[in-house]
Design an enzyme around this catalytic site. Sequence first.
Site, short mmCIF file in Angstrom:
data_model
loop_
_atom_site.label_atom_id
_atom_site.label_comp_id
_atom_site.label_asym_id
_atom_site.label_seq_id
_atom_site.Cartn_x
_atom_site.Cartn_y
_atom_site.Cartn_z
N ARG A 110 0.79 -1.41 0.03
CA ARG A 110 -0.03 -0.04 -0.08
C ARG A 110 0.85 1.27 -0.04
O ARG A 110 1.80 1.31 0.82
CB ARG A 110 -0.94 -0.02 1.24
N THR A 114 -1.50 7.22 -0.34
CA THR A 114 -2.85 7.32 -0.94
C THR A 114 -3.66 5.88 -0.34
O THR A 114 -4.74 5.87 -0.59
CB THR A 114 -2.48 7.07 -2.39
N ASP A 206 0.13 -3.15 12.18
CA ASP A 206 0.62 -3.54 10.78
C ASP A 206 0.85 -4.89 10.99
O ASP A 206 2.01 -5.02 11.38
CB ASP A 206 1.65 -2.51 10.47
N ASP A 209 4.46 -5.64 9.66
CA ASP A 209 5.74 -5.31 10.46
C ASP A 209 5.58 -6.02 11.81
O ASP A 209 6.95 -6.57 12.40
CB ASP A 209 5.56 -3.91 11.07
C1 PRP Z 1 -1.55 -4.73 4.36
C2 PRP Z 1 -2.13 -5.85 4.44
C3 PRP Z 1 -2.93 -5.83 3.24
C4 PRP Z 1 -3.26 -4.53 3.09
C5 PRP Z 1 -4.67 -4.03 3.22
O1 PRP Z 1 -0.17 -4.63 3.73
O2 PRP Z 1 -1.34 -7.13 4.81
O3 PRP Z 1 -2.28 -6.64 2.10
O4 PRP Z 1 -2.17 -3.65 3.75
O5 PRP Z 1 -4.99 -3.05 2.98
P1 PRP Z 1 -6.12 -2.51 1.88
O6 PRP Z 1 -7.33 -3.33 2.10
O7 PRP Z 1 -6.42 -0.97 2.41
O8 PRP Z 1 -5.50 -2.45 0.49
P2 PRP Z 1 0.92 -3.64 3.43
O9 PRP Z 1 0.39 -2.90 2.08
O10 PRP Z 1 1.16 -2.83 4.58
O11 PRP Z 1 2.13 -4.42 3.15
P3 PRP Z 1 2.76 -5.39 3.93
O12 PRP Z 1 2.15 -6.80 4.12
O13 PRP Z 1 4.20 -5.76 3.26
O14 PRP Z 1 3.15 -5.01 5.21
#
Ligand code: PRP
Length: 215
Positions: A110, A114, A206, A209
Amino acid sequence: MSEAAPKAQKLHVVDGPLSRNKLAVLRDERTRTPEFRRAMRELSLVMVAEATRAMPTKSTRIRTPLTRTEVEEIACPVCLVPVLRAGLGMLDGALALLPDATVGFMGLQRDEETAEPVEYYVNLPRNLGDYLVLVLDPMLATGGSLSATLTKLKEYGAAWISCLHAVAATPGVERVSREHPDIDFYAAAVDPELDDNAFIVPGLGDAGDRLYGTL
Ligand code: PRP
């Protein structure tokens, strides 16, 4: 299910004592990475057991030590698709129950400004039409990442897809139900809202993390 939960027909809340207990560990800010990782793995066992109830089986005859009898074998191929990174925290548990599963990867991050998903890696088997596809991602927040994942999976032919989440937020479930009404969701909890940074509230922070110690 909370009153704020969306009425998506295909939303299955896996809220038995085991998943509630694992979720309690995951939500607690005091839970450190090793225990968080273990609870996520254990929760994914429960989630996979629920999400595969409709999986077809076929009868076969075997011998027990005492006699001949009929038993059931899984009769469809399964493809597990963890959404990187956090979905990897559910992969080991899923493979423990489905050791013959194929694994495809969907790399999405993400954008912090945004909250829109940015694709950085895709490695999926072709002809997913033959498979039960299980998408693994602990968090469903705005739904942007999941919606993009589902669009990609359908480009690869997927027709039977279920999504497994530790926590799903109402806005994300509503968005994905609108954009992909043919999908089943399994979530251990449905949380009502997102904060200004599009984090699930109360959520569990998160997940990526916390799984990988990059806090
Ligand atoms: C998080 C989570 C999802 C996404 C959910 O991943 O694991 O994939 O955000 O958010 P959304 O429904 O608003 O799209 P992130 O982008 O933080 O990446 P990561 O798993 O690498 O930490």
